[in-house]
Write a protein that holds these residues in place. Structure first.
Motif, PDB file in Angstrom:
ATOM      1  N   LEU A   8       0.974  -1.179   0.171  1.00 24.55           N
ATOM      2  CA  LEU A   8       0.251  -0.042   0.070  1.00 24.55           C
ATOM      3  C   LEU A   8       0.812   1.135   0.176  1.00 24.55           C
ATOM      4  O   LEU A   8       1.599   1.519   1.044  1.00 24.55           O
ATOM      5  CB  LEU A   8      -0.958  -0.012   1.464  1.00 24.55           C
ATOM      6  CG  LEU A   8      -2.001  -1.181   1.263  1.00 24.55           C
ATOM      7  CD1 LEU A   8      -2.931  -1.046   2.599  1.00 24.55           C
ATOM      8  CD2 LEU A   8      -2.780  -1.273   0.029  1.00 24.55           C
ATOM      9  N   GLY A   9       0.911   1.908  -1.044  1.00 25.34           N
ATOM     10  CA  GLY A   9       1.577   3.153  -1.323  1.00 25.34           C
ATOM     11  C   GLY A   9       2.885   3.178  -2.136  1.00 25.34           C
ATOM     12  O   GLY A   9       3.667   2.333  -1.752  1.00 25.34           O
ATOM     13  N   ALA A  10       2.876   3.865  -3.473  1.00 26.64           N
ATOM     14  CA  ALA A  10       3.676   3.791  -4.356  1.00 26.64           C
ATOM     15  C   ALA A  10       4.613   5.234  -4.008  1.00 26.64           C
ATOM     16  O   ALA A  10       4.749   5.712  -5.042  1.00 26.64           O
ATOM     17  CB  ALA A  10       3.168   3.867  -5.564  1.00 26.64           C
ATOM     18  N   ARG A  45      14.500  18.687  -7.826  1.00 28.23           N
ATOM     19  CA  ARG A  45      15.794  18.102  -7.832  1.00 28.23           C
ATOM     20  C   ARG A  45      16.168  16.704  -7.120  1.00 28.23           C
ATOM     21  O   ARG A  45      17.038  16.181  -7.459  1.00 28.23           O
ATOM     22  CB  ARG A  45      17.006  18.910  -8.151  1.00 28.23           C
ATOM     23  CG  ARG A  45      16.923  19.988  -9.049  1.00 28.23           C
ATOM     24  CD  ARG A  45      18.245  19.723  -9.799  1.00 28.23           C
ATOM     25  NE  ARG A  45      18.184  20.636 -11.277  1.00 28.23           N
ATOM     26  CZ  ARG A  45      18.859  21.873 -11.159  1.00 28.23           C
ATOM     27  NH1 ARG A  45      19.097  22.636 -10.450  1.00 28.23           N
ATOM     28  NH2 ARG A  45      18.470  22.372 -12.642  1.00 28.23           N
ATOM     29  N   CYS A  46      15.342  16.565  -6.228  1.00 28.10           N
ATOM     30  CA  CYS A  46      15.287  15.254  -5.254  1.00 28.10           C
ATOM     31  C   CYS A  46      16.618  15.116  -4.576  1.00 28.10           C
ATOM     32  O   CYS A  46      17.719  14.853  -5.308  1.00 28.10           O
ATOM     33  CB  CYS A  46      14.948  14.067  -5.884  1.00 28.10           C
ATOM     34  SG  CYS A  46      14.932  12.831  -4.919  1.00 28.10           S
ATOM     35  N   ASN A  47      16.847  15.448  -3.331  1.00 33.25           N
ATOM     36  CA  ASN A  47      17.880  15.455  -2.387  1.00 33.25           C
ATOM     37  C   ASN A  47      17.639  13.911  -2.103  1.00 33.25           C
ATOM     38  O   ASN A  47      17.402  13.657  -0.984  1.00 33.25           O
ATOM     39  CB  ASN A  47      17.897  16.320  -1.207  1.00 33.25           C
ATOM     40  CG  ASN A  47      19.133  16.074  -0.144  1.00 33.25           C
ATOM     41  OD1 ASN A  47      19.198  16.648   0.737  1.00 33.25           O
ATOM     42  ND2 ASN A  47      20.110  15.348  -0.736  1.00 33.25           N
ATOM     43  N   SER A 163       2.373  14.412   6.440  1.00 31.68           N
ATOM     44  CA  SER A 163       2.589  15.553   5.885  1.00 31.68           C
ATOM     45  C   SER A 163       2.177  15.975   4.676  1.00 31.68           C
ATOM     46  O   SER A 163       2.149  15.041   3.666  1.00 31.68           O
ATOM     47  CB  SER A 163       3.952  15.713   6.015  1.00 31.68           C
ATOM     48  OG  SER A 163       4.571  15.462   7.053  1.00 31.68           O
ATOM     49  N   ILE A 164       1.669  17.122   4.424  1.00 24.55           N
ATOM     50  CA  ILE A 164       1.187  17.540   2.967  1.00 24.55           C
ATOM     51  C   ILE A 164      -0.192  16.971   2.697  1.00 24.55           C
ATOM     52  O   ILE A 164      -0.106  16.050   1.673  1.00 24.55           O
ATOM     53  CB  ILE A 164       1.973  17.845   1.913  1.00 24.55           C
ATOM     54  CG1 ILE A 164       3.717  18.091   2.697  1.00 24.55           C
ATOM     55  CG2 ILE A 164       1.590  18.805   0.775  1.00 24.55           C
ATOM     56  CD1 ILE A 164       4.265  19.210   2.130  1.00 24.55           C
ATOM     57  N   PRO A 165      -1.067  17.007   3.596  1.00 22.50           N
ATOM     58  CA  PRO A 165      -2.268  16.424   3.228  1.00 22.50           C
ATOM     59  C   PRO A 165      -2.737  16.654   1.830  1.00 22.50           C
ATOM     60  O   PRO A 165      -3.444  15.928   0.908  1.00 22.50           O
ATOM     61  CB  PRO A 165      -3.444  16.727   4.175  1.00 22.50           C
ATOM     62  CG  PRO A 165      -2.636  17.939   5.053  1.00 22.50           C
ATOM     63  CD  PRO A 165      -1.272  18.053   5.020  1.00 22.50           C
ATOM     64  N   TYR A 373      18.376  12.452   4.086  1.00 24.55           N
ATOM     65  CA  TYR A 373      18.058  11.131   5.112  1.00 24.55           C
ATOM     66  C   TYR A 373      16.952  10.747   5.274  1.00 24.55           C
ATOM     67  O   TYR A 373      16.788   9.396   5.245  1.00 24.55           O
ATOM     68  CB  TYR A 373      18.511  11.760   6.704  1.00 24.55           C
ATOM     69  CG  TYR A 373      19.905  12.561   6.745  1.00 24.55           C
ATOM     70  CD1 TYR A 373      20.894  11.892   6.847  1.00 24.55           C
ATOM     71  CD2 TYR A 373      20.091  13.801   6.729  1.00 24.55           C
ATOM     72  CE1 TYR A 373      22.193  12.228   7.012  1.00 24.55           C
ATOM     73  CE2 TYR A 373      20.974  14.524   6.869  1.00 24.55           C
ATOM     74  CZ  TYR A 373      22.278  13.863   6.948  1.00 24.55           C
ATOM     75  OH  TYR A 373      23.432  14.272   7.023  1.00 24.55           O
ATOM     76  N   ASN A 374      15.753  11.280   4.760  1.00 25.40           N
ATOM     77  CA  ASN A 374      14.590  10.694   4.981  1.00 25.40           C
ATOM     78  C   ASN A 374      14.503   9.583   3.584  1.00 25.40           C
ATOM     79  O   ASN A 374      13.809   8.531   3.663  1.00 25.40           O
ATOM     80  CB  ASN A 374      13.413  11.751   5.145  1.00 25.40           C
ATOM     81  CG  ASN A 374      13.334  12.116   6.425  1.00 25.40           C
ATOM     82  OD1 ASN A 374      12.879  11.405   7.340  1.00 25.40           O
ATOM     83  ND2 ASN A 374      13.714  13.752   6.557  1.00 25.40           N
ATOM     84  N   PHE A 375      14.760  10.163   2.493  1.00 25.76           N
ATOM     85  CA  PHE A 375      14.541   9.160   1.492  1.00 25.76           C
ATOM     86  C   PHE A 375      15.771   7.872   1.810  1.00 25.76           C
ATOM     87  O   PHE A 375      15.272   6.802   1.367  1.00 25.76           O
ATOM     88  CB  PHE A 375      15.290   9.870   0.314  1.00 25.76           C
ATOM     89  CG  PHE A 375      14.036  10.627  -0.461  1.00 25.76           C
ATOM     90  CD1 PHE A 375      12.546  10.063  -0.553  1.00 25.76           C
ATOM     91  CD2 PHE A 375      14.243  11.999  -0.920  1.00 25.76           C
ATOM     92  CE1 PHE A 375      11.595  11.043  -1.053  1.00 25.76           C
ATOM     93  CE2 PHE A 375      13.272  12.688  -1.705  1.00 25.76           C
ATOM     94  CZ  PHE A 375      11.792  12.034  -1.701  1.00 25.76           C
ATOM     95  N   TRP A 377      16.100   6.504   4.346  1.00 28.98           N
ATOM     96  CA  TRP A 377      15.624   5.605   5.125  1.00 28.98           C
ATOM     97  C   TRP A 377      14.440   4.879   4.541  1.00 28.98           C
ATOM     98  O   TRP A 377      14.251   3.809   4.712  1.00 28.98           O
ATOM     99  CB  TRP A 377      14.721   6.335   6.480  1.00 28.98           C
ATOM    100  CG  TRP A 377      13.815   5.406   7.253  1.00 28.98           C
ATOM    101  CD1 TRP A 377      12.476   5.472   7.178  1.00 28.98           C
ATOM    102  CD2 TRP A 377      14.162   4.149   7.967  1.00 28.98           C
ATOM    103  NE1 TRP A 377      12.039   4.815   7.938  1.00 28.98           N
ATOM    104  CE2 TRP A 377      12.811   3.774   8.429  1.00 28.98           C
ATOM    105  CE3 TRP A 377      15.041   3.605   8.316  1.00 28.98           C
ATOM    106  CZ2 TRP A 377      12.867   2.670   9.052  1.00 28.98           C
ATOM    107  CZ3 TRP A 377      15.101   2.253   8.802  1.00 28.98           C
ATOM    108  CH2 TRP A 377      13.863   1.846   9.355  1.00 28.98           C
ATOM    109  N   ALA A 378      13.798   5.673   3.628  1.00 24.55           N
ATOM    110  CA  ALA A 378      12.824   5.047   2.729  1.00 24.55           C
ATOM    111  C   ALA A 378      13.177   3.851   1.974  1.00 24.55           C
ATOM    112  O   ALA A 378      12.744   2.803   1.767  1.00 24.55           O
ATOM    113  CB  ALA A 378      11.914   6.190   1.918  1.00 24.55           C
ATOM    114  N   TRP A 379      14.354   4.024   1.447  1.00 27.94           N
ATOM    115  CA  TRP A 379      15.284   3.283   0.565  1.00 27.94           C
ATOM    116  C   TRP A 379      15.660   1.946   1.180  1.00 27.94           C
ATOM    117  O   TRP A 379      15.209   0.808   0.948  1.00 27.94           O
ATOM    118  CB  TRP A 379      16.265   3.576  -0.180  1.00 27.94           C
ATOM    119  CG  TRP A 379      16.374   4.819  -0.809  1.00 27.94           C
ATOM    120  CD1 TRP A 379      17.175   6.134  -0.869  1.00 27.94           C
ATOM    121  CD2 TRP A 379      15.318   5.484  -1.968  1.00 27.94           C
ATOM    122  NE1 TRP A 379      16.924   7.144  -1.523  1.00 27.94           N
ATOM    123  CE2 TRP A 379      15.856   6.904  -2.214  1.00 27.94           C
ATOM    124  CE3 TRP A 379      14.115   4.992  -2.309  1.00 27.94           C
ATOM    125  CZ2 TRP A 379      14.864   7.783  -3.194  1.00 27.94           C
ATOM    126  CZ3 TRP A 379      13.228   6.053  -3.183  1.00 27.94           C
ATOM    127  CH2 TRP A 379      13.802   7.104  -3.607  1.00 27.94           C
TER     128      TRP A 379
END
Ligand code: FAD
Length: 393
Positions: A8-10, A45-47, A163-165, A373-375, A377-379
């Protein structure tokens, strides 16, 4: 319909999990496109990671939880994936890696990798119901106006935080976690600007400077930006994750300079110079005007006693301010808190009490600093769960 795994979640974590889990995997998202937060991240540009990622860059009730996943899928692993796809990147500052071109390249890379392993992606699909069924799970989904019933062995919660509904953030992962008796810690907005009563910093809006922001729990030396609503900029966003409602924060406007020594020296040689003129050599002019009123700064350097210079130095290096609040989930880059790590295996991200149920990414109580750092953790968490699912076949 039966699939081995439903994710659930792409988003960042969900897509990475699908890539590792391999085929017979369905990724479900209610948005029109996958990876929308990736697309808008880092100013387009995605950090995407940080060269200096360590477990110390994360907040969690259990600071050790993130170690295993981060160690098994590092920033170097993600960089080599990006390199394999020929995506050009650069280090901006403080180890932060950005695409030279567009964040869309990262989304396209993840979608291509998912297609390669045969993972299916259902967009604009609503989750109506989730329940335990035999050894696995059953989901009722709404897609193209039709209800679909899906049975699966593995169910991965990767719908992120609150975050960001406006971009489609919901508390779905928390709701499903609670439904299966996984504890969920209180959530609050992180990496978010501070607000102050109206008008407090209006005269300074747009003024930026390097500063040190601190509270008893953390300290960050990065840019500070005054805004119409209050304070923003990297140092503020960083500290906001360590801040609780009602607490004061401390601003050091001159972290690089020993102001007291400098003012004493200048008093010797430039005694006729106005104190504000001297300050304006080190701070933005508009800020000096503001501080002159705030701290009653006037007179020539020669008129200042040592104790007056010491008081001024203290005022500018320990400026205590109490934010009225934060801009909240509306603009927060992340959500602190979430699914309690105590309920999960740090190696597989699988629920200890529920075989086949996994939680990854921002939905879990692991929150990174600003700076890629958040990406990471996601990866890393997506990779850990995906590998565990692949091994469970
Ligand atoms: C403006 C902004 C900029 C950012 N920039 C950076 C950056 O440069 N570097 C960095 O490291 N981090 C950045 N972040 C943080 C980063 O985007 C998140 O930490 C990361 O995306 C979390 O990944 P995730 O997969 O857990 O969740 P998400 O990426 O949020 O993905 C969750 C997915 O679940 C879907 N979903 C949610 N609810 C439902 C539901 N009820 N039903 C179906 N689907 C649902 C969403 O549509 C979304 O596709 C930024 C965040 C924001 C808001």
């Amino acid at each position: 319909m039966y699939v081995n795994t439903v994710i659930l979640g792409a988003g960042a974590a969900g897509m990475m999990c699908a890539i590792q889990a391999g085929g017979d995997c369905l990724v479900v998202d209610h948005a029109k496109a996958p990876g929308e937060k990736i697309r808008i991240s880092g100013g387009g540009r995605c950090n995407f990671t940080n060269l200096d990622t360590t477990p110390e860059n994360y907040l969690s009730q259990n600071p050790h939880f993130c170690k295993s996943a981060l160690a098994r899928y590092t920033q170097w692993d993600f960089i080599s994936l990006v390199d394999r796809h020929g995506i050009a990147w650069h280090e901006k500052t403080l180890g932060q890696l950005f695409c030279d071109g567009s964040a869309k390249q990262i989304v396209a890379m993840l979608v291509a990798e998912m297609a390669q392993v045969g993972a299916e992606l259902w967009l604009q699909t609503t989750v109506q119901q989730v329940q335990a069924r035999g050894d696995g799970y059953q989901l009722t989904l709404l897609r193209d106006g039709a209800q679909q019933c899906i049975d699966c062995k593995n169910l991965v919660l990767a719908t992120g935080g609150k975050s960001i509904p406006k971009m489609g953030a919901t508390g779905l992962a928390y709701d499903i976690a609670r439904q299966f008796d996984l504890p969920v810690l209180d959530t609050r907005p992180g990496l978010v600007p501070f607000t102050f009563p109206e008008g407090r910093f209006t005269a300074l809006a747009g003024t930026a400077l390097p500063a040190r922001l601190s509270n008893p729990r953390a300290s960050f030396d990065e840019a500070l930006l005054f805004t119409h609503r209050g304070l923003s900029g990297p140092s503020v966003l960083q500290l906001s994750s360590y801040w609780h409602e009602g607490e004061a924060i401390s601003l050091d406007l001159i972290p690089e300079i020993d102001l007291f020594t400098l003012l004493r020296e200048q008093r010797q040689t430039q005694g006729r110079r106005a104190l504000t003129t001297e300050l304006a050599r080190h701070l933005p002019g508009r800020l000096v005007d503001f501080l002159a009123t705030e701290f009653n700064i006037s007179g020539r350097l020669a008129d200042q006693s040592d104790s007056a210079l010491q008081s001024l130095t203290t005022a500018l290096s320990h400026w205590a301010l109490t934010p009225g609040g934060s801009e909240g989930y509306r603009t927060a880059e992340v959500t602190l808190g979430g699914i309690d790590t105590d309920a999960l295996s740090s190696k597989t991200l699988q629920a200890k009490s529920r075989p086949g149920l996994y939680a990854i990414g921002e939905a879990v109580d692991v929150t990174g600093w600003l700076g890629g750092y958040n990406f990471q953790w996601a990866w890393a968490s997506g990779h850990a769960a995906g590998c565990a699912i692949a091994a469970r076949r």
